[in-house]
Design a protein around this motif. Structure first.
Motif, mmCIF file in Angstrom:
data_model
loop_
_atom_site.group_PDB
_atom_site.id
_atom_site.type_symbol
_atom_site.label_atom_id
_atom_site.label_comp_id
_atom_site.label_asym_id
_atom_site.label_seq_id
_atom_site.Cartn_x
_atom_site.Cartn_y
_atom_site.Cartn_z
ATOM 1 N N ASP A 55 0.805 -1.208 0.000
ATOM 2 C CA ASP A 55 0.000 0.000 0.000
ATOM 3 C C ASP A 55 0.850 1.276 0.000
ATOM 4 O OD1 ASP A 55 -2.033 -1.756 0.109
ATOM 5 O OD2 ASP A 55 -2.592 -1.368 2.186
ATOM 6 N N GLY A 56 2.161 1.110 -0.222
ATOM 7 C CA GLY A 56 3.006 2.286 -0.356
ATOM 8 C C GLY A 56 3.379 2.926 0.973
ATOM 9 N N ASP A 57 2.410 3.544 1.647
ATOM 10 C CA ASP A 57 2.678 4.305 2.860
ATOM 11 C C ASP A 57 2.946 3.465 4.092
ATOM 12 O OD1 ASP A 57 2.814 6.885 2.378
ATOM 13 O OD2 ASP A 57 0.820 7.434 3.143
ATOM 14 N N ARG A 58 2.365 2.331 4.119
ATOM 15 C CA ARG A 58 2.466 1.527 5.332
ATOM 16 C C ARG A 58 3.714 0.638 5.281
ATOM 17 N NH1 ARG A 58 1.716 -3.629 4.360
ATOM 18 N NH2 ARG A 58 0.318 -4.383 2.744
ATOM 19 N N PRO A 59 4.107 0.081 6.453
ATOM 20 C CA PRO A 59 5.288 -0.799 6.428
ATOM 21 C C PRO A 59 4.976 -2.139 5.782
ATOM 22 C CG PRO A 59 4.335 -0.709 8.631
ATOM 23 C CD PRO A 59 3.562 0.277 7.797
ATOM 24 N N PHE A 60 6.034 -2.853 5.465
ATOM 25 C CA PHE A 60 5.922 -4.250 5.029
ATOM 26 C C PHE A 60 5.479 -5.042 6.263
ATOM 27 C CE2 PHE A 60 7.537 -8.509 4.519
ATOM 28 C CZ PHE A 60 7.476 -8.777 3.164
ATOM 29 N N ILE A 61 4.398 -5.806 6.125
ATOM 30 C CA ILE A 61 3.850 -6.519 7.293
ATOM 31 C C ILE A 61 3.960 -8.031 7.099
ATOM 32 C CG2 ILE A 61 1.732 -7.003 8.614
ATOM 33 C CD1 ILE A 61 0.863 -4.118 8.024
ATOM 34 N N PHE A 83 17.229 -8.431 10.364
ATOM 35 C CA PHE A 83 16.616 -7.895 9.144
ATOM 36 C C PHE A 83 15.877 -6.566 9.360
ATOM 37 C CE2 PHE A 83 17.136 -12.428 8.239
ATOM 38 C CZ PHE A 83 17.812 -12.374 7.022
ATOM 39 N N GLY A 84 16.100 -5.942 10.516
ATOM 40 C CA GLY A 84 15.555 -4.603 10.744
ATOM 41 C C GLY A 84 14.043 -4.526 10.849
ATOM 42 N N PHE A 85 13.445 -5.588 11.385
ATOM 43 C CA PHE A 85 11.992 -5.562 11.600
ATOM 44 C C PHE A 85 11.683 -5.078 13.014
ATOM 45 C CE2 PHE A 85 11.776 -8.248 7.932
ATOM 46 C CZ PHE A 85 10.456 -8.200 7.470
ATOM 47 N N SER A 86 10.572 -4.417 13.158
ATOM 48 C CA SER A 86 10.027 -4.175 14.482
ATOM 49 C C SER A 86 9.224 -5.432 14.854
ATOM 50 C CB SER A 86 9.158 -2.917 14.399
ATOM 51 O OG SER A 86 8.187 -2.923 15.370
ATOM 52 N N HIS A 87 9.276 -5.839 16.116
ATOM 53 C CA HIS A 87 8.616 -7.082 16.551
ATOM 54 C C HIS A 87 7.417 -6.744 17.431
ATOM 55 C CE1 HIS A 87 9.051 -11.026 19.140
ATOM 56 N NE2 HIS A 87 7.896 -10.961 18.520
ATOM 57 N N VAL A 88 6.234 -6.988 16.899
ATOM 58 C CA VAL A 88 5.001 -6.745 17.662
ATOM 59 C C VAL A 88 4.419 -8.095 18.061
ATOM 60 C CG1 VAL A 88 2.641 -5.864 17.528
ATOM 61 C CG2 VAL A 88 4.500 -4.587 16.440
ATOM 62 N N SER A 89 4.470 -8.414 19.353
ATOM 63 C CA SER A 89 3.897 -9.674 19.831
ATOM 64 C C SER A 89 2.512 -9.401 20.400
ATOM 65 C CB SER A 89 4.802 -10.279 20.921
ATOM 66 O OG SER A 89 4.051 -11.171 21.728
ATOM 67 N N ALA A 90 1.494 -10.004 19.800
ATOM 68 C CA ALA A 90 0.112 -9.778 20.263
ATOM 69 C C ALA A 90 -0.044 -10.262 21.699
ATOM 70 C CB ALA A 90 -0.871 -10.488 19.338
ATOM 71 N N ARG A 138 9.455 -2.284 8.331
ATOM 72 C CA ARG A 138 9.078 -3.703 8.273
ATOM 73 C C ARG A 138 8.632 -4.129 9.656
ATOM 74 N NH1 ARG A 138 14.961 -5.392 5.766
ATOM 75 N NH2 ARG A 138 14.618 -4.502 3.705
ATOM 76 N N VAL A 139 7.475 -4.754 9.725
ATOM 77 C CA VAL A 139 6.934 -5.131 11.037
ATOM 78 C C VAL A 139 6.548 -6.602 11.054
ATOM 79 C CG1 VAL A 139 5.143 -4.634 12.745
ATOM 80 C CG2 VAL A 139 6.000 -2.786 11.319
ATOM 81 N N LEU A 140 6.950 -7.288 12.136
ATOM 82 C CA LEU A 140 6.529 -8.673 12.353
ATOM 83 C C LEU A 140 5.373 -8.645 13.340
ATOM 84 C CD1 LEU A 140 10.001 -10.275 13.183
ATOM 85 C CD2 LEU A 140 8.726 -10.595 11.041
ATOM 86 N N LYS A 156 -10.473 -5.632 7.733
ATOM 87 C CA LYS A 156 -11.540 -4.653 7.541
ATOM 88 C C LYS A 156 -11.161 -3.312 8.192
ATOM 89 C CE LYS A 156 -16.497 -4.225 8.058
ATOM 90 N NZ LYS A 156 -17.661 -4.646 8.835
ATOM 91 N N ILE A 157 -10.689 -3.368 9.421
ATOM 92 C CA ILE A 157 -10.414 -2.135 10.161
ATOM 93 C C ILE A 157 -9.186 -1.402 9.615
ATOM 94 C CG2 ILE A 157 -9.674 -1.254 12.445
ATOM 95 C CD1 ILE A 157 -11.702 -3.411 13.559
ATOM 96 N N THR A 158 -8.153 -2.156 9.245
ATOM 97 C CA THR A 158 -6.930 -1.486 8.775
ATOM 98 C C THR A 158 -6.936 -1.315 7.252
ATOM 99 O OG1 THR A 158 -5.728 -3.563 8.472
ATOM 100 C CG2 THR A 158 -5.583 -2.530 10.646
ATOM 101 N N GLY A 159 -7.799 -2.030 6.560
ATOM 102 C CA GLY A 159 -7.804 -1.987 5.096
ATOM 103 C C GLY A 159 -6.530 -2.585 4.519
ATOM 104 N N THR A 160 -5.898 -3.478 5.290
ATOM 105 C CA THR A 160 -4.584 -3.988 4.928
ATOM 106 C C THR A 160 -4.501 -5.502 5.042
ATOM 107 O OG1 THR A 160 -3.431 -2.007 5.636
ATOM 108 C CG2 THR A 160 -2.196 -4.019 5.810
ATOM 109 N N GLU A 161 -3.772 -6.091 4.104
ATOM 110 C CA GLU A 161 -3.450 -7.524 4.211
ATOM 111 C C GLU A 161 -1.952 -7.647 4.455
ATOM 112 O OE1 GLU A 161 -4.504 -10.404 1.341
ATOM 113 O OE2 GLU A 161 -6.492 -9.554 0.976
ATOM 114 N N PRO A 162 -1.516 -8.736 5.107
ATOM 115 C CA PRO A 162 -0.070 -8.893 5.287
ATOM 116 C C PRO A 162 0.598 -9.135 3.940
ATOM 117 C CG PRO A 162 -1.192 -10.920 5.842
ATOM 118 C CD PRO A 162 -2.264 -9.898 5.595
ATOM 119 N N ASP A 163 1.877 -8.763 3.855
ATOM 120 C CA ASP A 163 2.634 -9.021 2.637
ATOM 121 C C ASP A 163 3.146 -10.452 2.615
ATOM 122 O OD1 ASP A 163 2.749 -6.224 1.511
ATOM 123 O OD2 ASP A 163 3.447 -5.916 3.562
#
Ligand SMILES: Nc1ncnc2c1ncn2[C@@H]1O[C@H](COP(=O)(O)OP(=O)(O)O)[C@@H](O)[C@H]1O
Ligand SMILES: O=c1ccn([C@@H]2O[C@H](COP(=O)(O)OP(=O)(O)O)[C@@H](O)[C@H]2O)c(=O)[nH]1
Ligand SMILES: [Mg+2]
Length: 242
Positions: A55-61, A83-90, A138-140, A156-163
């Motif tokens: 989506d251009g503006d958002r990070p690689f997910i 690899f320079g990712f941010s790590h988001v653990s739910a 880049r975000v994990l 639906k909420i983010t309008g985004t799918e993971p890459d």
């Protein structure tokens, strides 16, 4: 029985009381490529070299999925530092809600203690905010989405799918062994809760992996062996990012 590989199961286990009511049960048969069997598809290579997400503006997910104890957190730390990712653990975001004494902290604690899935209203917001507040390109996302309902709500909420979706494939008996020796004082690392978590994983989380597999986004990693051996397979997949 316990030695079976989850990815080759035709899932028929009935919904258990441990299964969140918002996430319905489905039957699935996973047919994922392993990295060893198949190199990254050309479109994946293109995504990697583009740094940002589609989506251009958002990070690689990248969503990182796998059963409890399959090594998601361990491998995410290594991917993040190499690899320079941010790590988001739910799971960590939810545990922070509990430890910071928010209104719904006790309720979340009970859900985790029972091995059930916290409603999407909570997790999608936590994950969305974490992605938004990260400056990384880049975000994990580790351990989310946990069920189809989570996935649909997130998209639906983010309008985004993971890459990209990484799936750590590990036999149940190995996951149980690892969880029972994790020693982090977690309320859910006991055999009763582990059994429930494994059922929830099979009936609700594997369908998410299969969904992304059918979209050509899921990459299966053999999660047995040493941490180094597993990371070697991960590294091969991610090395085009450098
Ligand atoms: N390849 C491995 N072999 C043995 N133990 C491992 C391996 N990878 C991770 N562990 C250990 O297993 C436990 C679960 O790993 P973790 O990364 O927390 O899994 P998850 O996040 O999928 O639940 C931790 O104690 C971790 O140190
Ligand atoms: O998106 C999520 C992530 C986690 N959890 C809850 O938090 C627990 C621990 O999750 P975590 O990912 O930390 O566990 P892991 O699979 O890494 O052992 C799960 O069993 C669920 O109860 C949840 O409900 N939704
Ligand atoms: Mg984890």
């Amino acid at each position: 029985m316990l030695r079976r590989r989850l990815s080759s199961l035709l899932l028929r286990s009935p919904c258990s009381s441990a299964v969140a009511s918002s996430c319905h049960h489905q039957q699935h048969h996973l047919l994922l490529p392993t990295h060893a069997e198949k190199p990254p598809a050309p479109n994946l290579l293109r995504l990697f070299t583009s740094l940002a997400g589609s989506d251009g503006d958002r990070p690689f997910i990248a969503f990182v999925l796998g059963g409890p104890g399959s090594g998601k957190g361990t491998q995410c730390s290594r991917i993040a530092s190499d690899f320079g990712f941010s790590h988001v653990s739910a799971g960590d975001l939810l545990r922070n809600e509990i430890s910071s004494g928010t209104d719904h902290g006790e309720w979340i604690l009970e859900i985790i203690r029972e091995g059930r899935i916290v409603p999407s209203e909570i997790t999608v917001e936590l994950v969305r905010k974490a992605i938004e507040s990260s400056s990384a390109k880049r975000v994990l996302i580790d351990g989310f989405p946990r069920c189809e309902e989570n996935r649909i709500a997130f998209e639906k909420i983010t309008g985004t799918e993971p890459d990209l979706v990484l799936f750590f494939d590990c036999p149940e008996d190995e996951m149980v062994k690892r969880l029972l020796s994790r020693n982090q004082g977690r309320v859910d690392d006991n055999i009763e809760t582990i059994k429930k978590r494994l059922k929830v994983f099979e009936s609700l989380n594997l369908p998410v992996v299969e969904y992304y597999s059918s979209r050509g986004k899921a990459h299966k990693i053999n999660a047995t062996g040493t941490e180094d051996e597993i990371f070697e397979a991960v590294r091969k997949l991610f090395s085009t990012l450098r």
